[in-house]
Write a protein that holds these residues in place. Sequence first.
Motif, PDB file in Angstrom:
ATOM      1  N   LYS A  11     106.404  73.393  81.170  1.00 43.69           N
ATOM      2  CA  LYS A  11     105.087  73.521  80.464  1.00 43.69           C
ATOM      3  C   LYS A  11     104.748  74.944  80.265  1.00 43.69           C
ATOM      4  N   GLY A  12     105.316  75.927  81.162  1.00 46.43           N
ATOM      5  CA  GLY A  12     105.237  77.428  80.692  1.00 46.43           C
ATOM      6  C   GLY A  12     106.008  77.900  79.541  1.00 46.43           C
ATOM      7  N   TRP A  13     106.611  76.997  78.910  1.00 43.11           N
ATOM      8  CA  TRP A  13     107.458  77.349  77.649  1.00 43.11           C
ATOM      9  C   TRP A  13     106.635  76.794  76.437  1.00 43.11           C
ATOM     10  N   LEU A  14     105.813  76.149  76.686  1.00 42.86           N
ATOM     11  CA  LEU A  14     104.861  75.607  75.593  1.00 42.86           C
ATOM     12  C   LEU A  14     103.499  75.992  75.270  1.00 42.86           C
ATOM     13  N   PRO A  15     102.915  75.588  74.214  1.00 39.35           N
ATOM     14  CA  PRO A  15     101.589  76.353  73.932  1.00 39.35           C
ATOM     15  C   PRO A  15     100.427  75.931  75.019  1.00 39.35           C
ATOM     16  N   GLY A  16      99.447  76.626  75.236  1.00 41.05           N
ATOM     17  CA  GLY A  16      98.631  76.598  76.310  1.00 41.05           C
ATOM     18  C   GLY A  16      97.909  75.129  76.255  1.00 41.05           C
ATOM     19  N   TYR A  17      97.508  74.402  75.359  1.00 35.82           N
ATOM     20  CA  TYR A  17      96.913  73.264  75.402  1.00 35.82           C
ATOM     21  C   TYR A  17      97.547  72.138  76.032  1.00 35.82           C
ATOM     22  N   PHE A  18      99.123  72.329  76.094  1.00 37.89           N
ATOM     23  CA  PHE A  18     100.034  71.394  76.812  1.00 37.89           C
ATOM     24  C   PHE A  18      99.323  71.163  78.326  1.00 37.89           C
ATOM     25  N   LYS A  19      98.980  72.318  78.789  1.00 38.86           N
ATOM     26  CA  LYS A  19      98.634  72.348  80.255  1.00 38.86           C
ATOM     27  C   LYS A  19      97.478  71.138  80.276  1.00 38.86           C
ATOM     28  N   PHE A  20      96.640  70.803  79.429  1.00 38.64           N
ATOM     29  CA  PHE A  20      95.761  69.662  79.515  1.00 38.64           C
ATOM     30  C   PHE A  20      96.525  68.411  79.612  1.00 38.64           C
ATOM     31  N   TYR A  21      97.620  68.275  79.154  1.00 40.36           N
ATOM     32  CA  TYR A  21      98.493  67.036  78.821  1.00 40.36           C
ATOM     33  C   TYR A  21      99.180  66.941  80.304  1.00 40.36           C
ATOM     34  N   PHE A  22      99.638  67.780  80.708  1.00 41.91           N
ATOM     35  CA  PHE A  22     100.490  67.613  81.993  1.00 41.91           C
ATOM     36  C   PHE A  22      99.346  67.372  83.129  1.00 41.91           C
ATOM     37  N   VAL A  59     122.148  73.461  84.157  1.00 47.66           N
ATOM     38  CA  VAL A  59     122.236  74.901  84.567  1.00 47.66           C
ATOM     39  C   VAL A  59     121.383  75.579  83.835  1.00 47.66           C
ATOM     40  N   LEU A  60     120.655  75.136  82.819  1.00 48.91           N
ATOM     41  CA  LEU A  60     119.731  75.765  81.739  1.00 48.91           C
ATOM     42  C   LEU A  60     118.393  75.540  82.187  1.00 48.91           C
ATOM     43  N   PRO A  61     117.369  76.883  82.077  1.00 45.35           N
ATOM     44  CA  PRO A  61     116.144  76.736  82.257  1.00 45.35           C
ATOM     45  C   PRO A  61     115.082  76.058  81.264  1.00 45.35           C
ATOM     46  N   GLY A  62     113.937  75.424  81.792  1.00 50.07           N
ATOM     47  CA  GLY A  62     112.890  74.934  80.918  1.00 50.07           C
ATOM     48  C   GLY A  62     113.285  74.112  79.873  1.00 50.07           C
ATOM     49  N   LEU A  63     112.686  74.468  78.861  1.00 49.14           N
ATOM     50  CA  LEU A  63     112.806  73.859  77.626  1.00 49.14           C
ATOM     51  C   LEU A  63     114.402  73.361  76.918  1.00 49.14           C
ATOM     52  N   LEU A  64     115.229  74.715  77.363  1.00 46.24           N
ATOM     53  CA  LEU A  64     116.450  74.444  77.059  1.00 46.24           C
ATOM     54  C   LEU A  64     117.040  73.124  77.613  1.00 46.24           C
ATOM     55  N   LYS A  65     116.577  73.089  79.009  1.00 47.18           N
ATOM     56  CA  LYS A  65     117.155  71.972  79.833  1.00 47.18           C
ATOM     57  C   LYS A  65     116.816  70.675  79.275  1.00 47.18           C
ATOM     58  N   VAL A  66     115.492  70.610  78.675  1.00 45.84           N
ATOM     59  CA  VAL A  66     114.798  69.347  78.352  1.00 45.84           C
ATOM     60  C   VAL A  66     115.560  69.166  77.002  1.00 45.84           C
ATOM     61  N   ALA A  67     115.679  69.910  76.021  1.00 44.50           N
ATOM     62  CA  ALA A  67     116.396  69.744  74.716  1.00 44.50           C
ATOM     63  C   ALA A  67     117.881  68.931  74.849  1.00 44.50           C
ATOM     64  N   LEU A  68     118.503  69.156  76.098  1.00 42.13           N
ATOM     65  CA  LEU A  68     119.745  68.516  76.253  1.00 42.13           C
ATOM     66  C   LEU A  68     119.778  67.306  76.916  1.00 42.13           C
ATOM     67  N   ARG A  69     118.480  67.027  77.198  1.00 39.59           N
ATOM     68  CA  ARG A  69     118.350  65.679  78.006  1.00 39.59           C
ATOM     69  C   ARG A  69     118.343  64.485  76.853  1.00 39.59           C
TER      70      ARG A  69
END
Length: 263
Positions: free
Chosen positions: A116-127, A189-199
Amino acid sequence: NGYVGSRVAELLVKQGGLTVRSVSKSGKPPSGAPWTSEVEWVANDLTRGSREALEAAIGAPEVVVSCVGSIGFDGRYLELGNGVANERAAEAVAKLPRPVDRYVYVSVAEEVAAAKGWLPGYFKFYFDGKRDAEAAIKGASPDGYAFVKPSFIYGGESFGLWPPRVSGGYGSAIEEILSNGIITKIGDVLPGLLKVALRPPVSVDAVAQACVNLALGAEGSVVDGAAAINAAAGAPKATGFSDFVSSAKATASDLSSKAQASS
């Protein structure tokens, strides 16, 4: 009655011998599906109106499956649609004279929430809303909760921008490619959204079937990610990419044969 919920309702109906009630803001069934006549469709916003009306809408179920959630750009909307709505429903369920056997909730993959730290601030409310919903459901059903936690869900016959939708064939191809062991190890081994993008994404039908299996007694309290969801659903491996390659080869062979015949 939405993207996942309508499929859950359909699968429950097809189990046979079950009484199925759908509670949603509109209370309207999907159009054109014969199975909808076997579901009781009830309108309740969950976040508006009296607690008594909400309790009456939910009734006295033996199991609950919540596919309630929202996406958007407004923090309060995300908080209400993901957190408050599910908290209110859980409060109503907690007041039942008999605890529900199972309380299944479609949440979000842990790896997505961790990014979530890689995403726009409003995503905080989603999570935060998803987190609050999980806590409320655990409180309402401490011995029977089950969370299905997908990342990106695909399925259906069309693409859409909002909410984001990817068709079944295309999504299956992406799932097959990203399920490759080499890509999985790179993602690890990737961080943040880079990891998510390969899932790999997961099909809406697998998410719905996992919910139904858990609701009807399958073991498990947290089913996180595409591989776990597919296992819980008993879904076959995605073959969208292999099917595309086979089709392309067959088309090329057919064109080659026709060219040779015409020459």
